[in-house]
Write a protein that holds these residues in place. Structure first.
Motif, PDB file in Angstrom:
ATOM      1  N   THR A   1       0.847  -1.191   0.000  1.00 46.20           N
ATOM      2  CA  THR A   1       0.000   0.000   0.000  1.00 46.20           C
ATOM      3  C   THR A   1       0.883   1.242   0.000  1.00 46.20           C
TER       4      THR A   1
ATOM      5  N   SER B   1      -0.597  -2.523   8.271  1.00 44.67           N
ATOM      6  CA  SER B   1      -1.080  -2.160   6.941  1.00 44.67           C
ATOM      7  C   SER B   1      -2.261  -3.032   6.531  1.00 44.67           C
ATOM      8  N   GLU B   2      -2.179  -4.326   6.809  1.00 39.83           N
ATOM      9  CA  GLU B   2      -3.292  -5.215   6.471  1.00 39.83           C
ATOM     10  C   GLU B   2      -4.536  -4.880   7.284  1.00 39.83           C
TER      11      GLU B   2
ATOM     12  N   TRP C   1      -5.321  -1.883   8.388  1.00 39.88           N
ATOM     13  CA  TRP C   1      -5.844  -0.641   7.815  1.00 39.88           C
ATOM     14  C   TRP C   1      -6.609  -0.918   6.519  1.00 39.88           C
ATOM     15  N   GLU C   2      -6.060  -1.791   5.674  1.00 38.53           N
ATOM     16  CA  GLU C   2      -6.751  -2.151   4.431  1.00 38.53           C
ATOM     17  C   GLU C   2      -8.085  -2.830   4.730  1.00 38.53           C
TER      18      GLU C   2
ATOM     19  N   LEU D   1     -10.591  -0.216   5.865  1.00 37.61           N
ATOM     20  CA  LEU D   1     -11.017   0.589   4.723  1.00 37.61           C
ATOM     21  C   LEU D   1     -12.000  -0.185   3.854  1.00 37.61           C
ATOM     22  N   ALA D   2     -11.733  -1.448   3.633  1.00 40.13           N
ATOM     23  CA  ALA D   2     -12.656  -2.265   2.832  1.00 40.13           C
ATOM     24  C   ALA D   2     -14.004  -2.404   3.525  1.00 40.13           C
TER      25      ALA D   2
END
Length: 468
Positions: A294, A323-324, A326-327, A330-331
């Motif tokens: 990302t 990071s995972e 956060w992704e 967001l999804a």
């Protein structure tokens, strides 16, 4: 006491005590990163592990941590102590050997040293009766102990790909090494028999050949030969190339790629293909160039690379998991917004359908009202027809037998007084005169009693325009 705590804690957490480790002596001020790094450095040969929880023990004035392994404890690989902050940390696990087995091993060792129970009784400070009782107990439970200790090994044939029901060489080797460590009280001949019991094909032929050359070879010698033939014999150059060409697969999570890369790095370090000091640099390079990152994570890692600070394995794994997470959040938010939009659209469509249905209902009500009014008017007309007298309905004057016909009635109406064809009798008689001829003098109006010539008895002719 510590083993009991481990068993109770595992039972409370719902995990197997055979896969649990209790780490004692952790300083209270040790943070999570230091704990993970120390455990990873000491327990990585045993496979993946998870820290289930921590608790402070007053008797030790330190923290205890419960660790769950992804497989049962390998007693040949488990460390007794872990170097960490504040000194070594003690590792507690459920022992495989029971008390009866321990006594059996003691007596077996005494017999190998040429000692008898009676000769050692004085040295142990025990009475002869007590020692004999212990020996009888050991002999009574020995068959049960041997049965519990004996486990058949997996099947290995030495093929390139394991067939159905067979194991890979790495899995078979781990289990076999563990069981040979447990079978310490078993004779060497029995060990060789049990070892060959799980071999097939090329592997079995290899061991048969070794024993044919030298029947005195031990089970450990046979296992070492199998490792030399079927073990991982990749060269340093091959391992180095594997590390430098490792990349994230399609559909693979970034954290899974980092873990897979770490296994390759540790393997290359053990074989001498890479220096341990360069592991962090190689790890950072591979993640930046061979993984899908990302934008925030890519920017953070590039900044660390610019300042010359390559993150360690635990630091890299922590950044990747953040990071995972956060992704994923967001999804979830995007999915929630999409669901809200779809719900609003569906609600609007439902409202539109409801409005259209209401309009249709209004139109149907108006049509029903009009039909009701027409039906009421038809009923009123029917009632009026029913109210006409029966005689009129049977024979009208114009239709009565012997009565005048409609043509005669029309002629009569025209000829009657006031009709369009009505003329005075004198005018009729003098109809043959030409228009404009004066009337005869003898034809004069008859005055009424009052002397008015235009009275009721006169002819009622209009006066002249001069008023005479």
């Amino acid at each position: 006491m510590a083993v009991t705590m481990l068993q109770d804690w595992c039972r409370w957490m719902g995990v197997s005590a055979r896969r649990g480790l209790l780490i004692l002596g952790i300083p209270e001020d040790c943070d999570e990163a230091e704990l993970q790094e120390s455990l990873e450095a000491a327990l990585w040969p045993m496979g993946h592990f998870t820290v289930l929880g921590k608790v402070f023990r007053e008797e030790d004035n330190a923290t205890a941590a419960l660790v769950e392994l992804d497989r049962e404890v390998n007693y040949a690989l488990v460390p007794r102590e872990i170097p960490g902050t504040g000194g070594p940390w003690n590792v507690v696990f459920v022992p495989r050997c029971s008390g009866e087995e321990f006594l059996s091993r003691v007596f077996h060792f005494m017999e190998q040293q040429g000692q008898t129970v009676e000769s050692v009784a004085g040295a142990l400070g025990l009475g002869l009766r007590r020692v004999c009782w212990l020996r009888s107990v050991s002999q009574a439970v020995q068959p049960w102990v041997e049965t519990m200790r004996y486990q058949r090994l997996g099947v290995f044939s030495g093929g390139d790909q394991p067939a159905l029901g067979e194991e890979s060489f790495e899995a078979w080797l781990h289990h076999t090494a563990d069981m040979l460590h447990v079978w310490q009280g078993v004779s060497e001949r029995e060990k060789r028999r049990r070892l060959m019991e799980g071999l097939r094909g090329t592997a079995l032929q290899l061991v048969h050949g070794l024993l044919a050359e030298n029947p005195a070879r031990t089970s450990q010698d046979c296992l070492a030969a199998l490792i030399q033939v079927f073990g991982d014999n990749e060269s340093q150059a091959t391992l180095r190339v594997k590390c430098l060409t490792a990349q994230q697969h399609s559909g693979e999570r970034l954290s899974a790629f980092v873990l897979r890369l770490e296994v390759l790095l540790q393997k290359a370090i053990e074989k001498g293909a890479l220096a341990r000091a360069s592991a962090d640099h190689v790890r950072l390079r591979q993640v930046l160039t061979r993984a899908n990152l990302t934008e925030p994570l890519d920017e953070a890692l590039r900044k660390l690379r610019m300042v010359g600070r390559s993150p360690s394995f635990l630091e890299m794994l922590g950044l990747v998991r953040e990071s995972e997470a956060w992704e994923a959040s967001l999804a979830r938010s995007e999915r929630a917004q999409a669901e809200e939009g779809a719900g609003a659209q569906a609600h609007a469509q439902a409202d539109a359908r409801a409005d259209a249905k209401a309009e249709d209902d209004k139109v149907d009500e108006k049509e029903q009202e009009q039909q009701e009014q027409e039906r009421e008017r038809e009923e009123e007309d029917t009632d009026d027809l029913d109210a006409v007298p029966a005689g009129l309905g049977q024979a009208r004057p114009s239709e009565a037998p012997g009565g005048p016909t409609p043509a005669q009635m029309g002629a009569a109406s025209r000829a009657g007084p006031g009709g369009p064809a009505y003329e005075p009798e004198g005018l009729t008689q003098s109809g043959d005169r030409e228009a404009g001829e004066p009337l005869e003098e003898g034809l004069k109006p008859i005055p009424d009693e009052s002397g008015n010539e235009d009275g009721p008895g006169g002819l009622g002719l209009p006066k002249s325009s001069s008023g005479k």
